[in-house]
Design an enzyme around this catalytic site. Structure first.
Site, PDB file in Angstrom:
ATOM      1  N   ASP A 125     -16.678  -1.626  30.634  1.00  0.00           N
ATOM      2  CA  ASP A 125     -15.706  -0.723  30.008  1.00  0.00           C
ATOM      3  C   ASP A 125     -15.602  -1.060  28.531  1.00  0.00           C
ATOM      4  OD1 ASP A 125     -13.526   1.338  30.266  1.00  0.00           O
ATOM      5  OD2 ASP A 125     -12.344  -0.298  29.470  1.00  0.00           O
ATOM      6  N   SER A 126     -15.067  -0.125  27.761  1.00  0.00           N
ATOM      7  CA  SER A 126     -14.854  -0.386  26.344  1.00  0.00           C
ATOM      8  C   SER A 126     -13.862  -1.538  26.141  1.00  0.00           C
ATOM      9  CB  SER A 126     -14.323   0.881  25.670  1.00  0.00           C
ATOM     10  OG  SER A 126     -13.136   1.295  26.323  1.00  0.00           O
ATOM     11  N   CYS A 136     -15.863   3.585  32.412  1.00  0.00           N
ATOM     12  CA  CYS A 136     -15.193   4.086  31.207  1.00  0.00           C
ATOM     13  C   CYS A 136     -15.566   5.551  31.107  1.00  0.00           C
ATOM     14  CB  CYS A 136     -15.714   3.312  29.991  1.00  0.00           C
ATOM     15  SG  CYS A 136     -15.166   3.937  28.397  1.00  0.00           S
ATOM     16  N   GLU A 171      -1.847  -0.423  26.167  1.00  0.00           N
ATOM     17  CA  GLU A 171      -2.292  -1.758  25.726  1.00  0.00           C
ATOM     18  C   GLU A 171      -1.156  -2.544  25.097  1.00  0.00           C
ATOM     19  OE1 GLU A 171      -5.950  -1.963  23.583  1.00  0.00           O
ATOM     20  OE2 GLU A 171      -7.033  -1.030  25.229  1.00  0.00           O
ATOM     21  N   CYS A 231      -9.040   8.803  32.364  1.00  0.00           N
ATOM     22  CA  CYS A 231      -9.188   7.685  31.433  1.00  0.00           C
ATOM     23  C   CYS A 231      -8.704   6.462  32.197  1.00  0.00           C
ATOM     24  CB  CYS A 231      -8.345   7.897  30.187  1.00  0.00           C
ATOM     25  SG  CYS A 231      -8.246   6.423  29.136  1.00  0.00           S
ATOM     26  N   HIS A 284      -7.260   3.840  31.425  1.00  0.00           N
ATOM     27  CA  HIS A 284      -5.952   3.249  31.092  1.00  0.00           C
ATOM     28  C   HIS A 284      -4.795   3.976  31.787  1.00  0.00           C
ATOM     29  CE1 HIS A 284      -8.015   1.130  27.928  1.00  0.00           C
ATOM     30  NE2 HIS A 284      -6.901   0.596  27.469  1.00  0.00           N
TER      31      HIS A 284
HETATM   32  N1  DGL Z   1     -11.901   3.209  28.778  1.00  0.00           N
HETATM   33  C1  DGL Z   1     -11.725   4.418  28.003  1.00  0.00           C
HETATM   34  C2  DGL Z   1     -11.894   5.643  28.892  1.00  0.00           C
HETATM   35  O1  DGL Z   1     -11.795   5.585  30.103  1.00  0.00           O
HETATM   36  C3  DGL Z   1     -10.388   4.444  27.306  1.00  0.00           C
HETATM   37  C4  DGL Z   1     -10.280   3.465  26.160  1.00  0.00           C
HETATM   38  C5  DGL Z   1     -11.150   3.792  24.969  1.00  0.00           C
HETATM   39  O2  DGL Z   1     -10.937   4.830  24.313  1.00  0.00           O
HETATM   40  O3  DGL Z   1     -12.034   2.998  24.705  1.00  0.00           O
HETATM   41  O4  DGL Z   1     -12.142   6.695  28.380  1.00  0.00           O
END
Ligand code: DGL
Length: 272
Positions: free
Chosen positions: A8-9, A72, A157, A191, A193
């Protein structure tokens, strides 16, 4: 024997890993969060592809990993296909990379009685139209509305979810998407998050509107995938080990990441 890589990012993919571990606890998982370069949400196709490619190669070259799940949405939307088409065939023909959009779009339509759904995601995911394109394949008549929610990742976050400021921005985007049609009966949190905002969203949506998180869908889909791919399944090690890596400060990752994963984690820092 090989482990399952989860990328993931940053922190968000830990909500997906949490579901994977619940559904398939026997396997060994390695998680990598590219915190040093997150968020990916507002970045270009080229940048997200380059970063995601580096991460995937890190799994393949530094660990016994044959299968990576890109947990992600932004990276699944902007990098997955290109990795599958250009990186794997030439360099890693026996490795596999999967994302979160395909399994989600394969089932999302089943949740809606009215055939009208809303998709909430990062700017990158929404602008890529990946959900519209994929949902069209699996549920051709489904009406899909989309809404980018660029601030939500930061609210989660920074752990300020239950403050009046956050509530304003949560309500702002939820009202906006629901204003398209009173027939929307399903909202997808597209997403990684957003599952942490589920309770806040529940408080403000009308009765009868369902909120769908991806984790359980992706986990079930991985189970099915492994059933269909015994050549991968039979090589997976089964010691229930979890390892965590981040490209930024590991102390921050451990404290913030634990909220996403639902239990304490200990990570190591790496550079890509
Ligand atoms: N993990 C990213 C997503 O699911 C969200 C966080 C980001 O923008 O890096 O799109």
């Amino acid at each position: 024997m090989s482990k399952i890589g989860v990328f993931d990012s940053g922190y968000g993919g830990l909500t997906v890993l949490r579901s994977l571990v619940k559904e398939l606890p026997e396997y060994d998982y390695i998680y990598l969060g590219d915190n040093a370069r997150s968020p990916y949400g507002g970045r270009s196709f080229e940048t997200v592809f380059e970063y995601t490619k580096q991460a995937v190669i890190w799994f393949f070259e530094h660990h016994q990993v044959d299968l990576v799940i890109i947990a992600c949405n932004t990276a699944s939307a902007k990098a997955l296909r290109q990795i599958q088409q250009t990186v794997l065939p030439d360099v890693f023909p026996n490795k596999r990379v999967l994302g979160v959009i395909r399994p989600t779009t394969e089932t999302l339509g089943e949740f809606s009685n009215n055939g009208v759904v809303g998709v909430l995601g990062t700017e990158g995911t929404i602008k890529s139209d990946s959900y519209i394109i994929e949902l069209n394949k699996f549920f051709p008549g489904l009406v899909v509305y989309q809404e980018p929610c660029p601030l939500w990742v930061h609210l989660v976050e920074n752990n300020v979810i239950d403050t009046p400021g956050s509530e304003f921005f949560i309500e702002y985007h939820v009202n906006k998407i629901l204003s398209h049609s009173n027939k929307i009966d399903t909202l997808l949190l597209a997403c990684t998050h957003y599952p942490l905002l589920e309770n806040s969203i529940k408080k403000i949506i009308p009765d009868g509107v369902k909120i769908i998180s991806q984790g359980p869908i992706v986990a079930k889909s991985l189970r099915d995938y492994l059933q269909r791919h015994p050549e991968i399944k039979q090589n997976l090690s089964e010691q229930s080990m979890r390892e965590f890596f981040t490209t930024d400060y590991y102390a921050d990752f451990d404290s913030i990441g634990s909220r996403f994963f639902g239990e304490e984690i200990k990570s190591k820092r790496i550079t890509l």
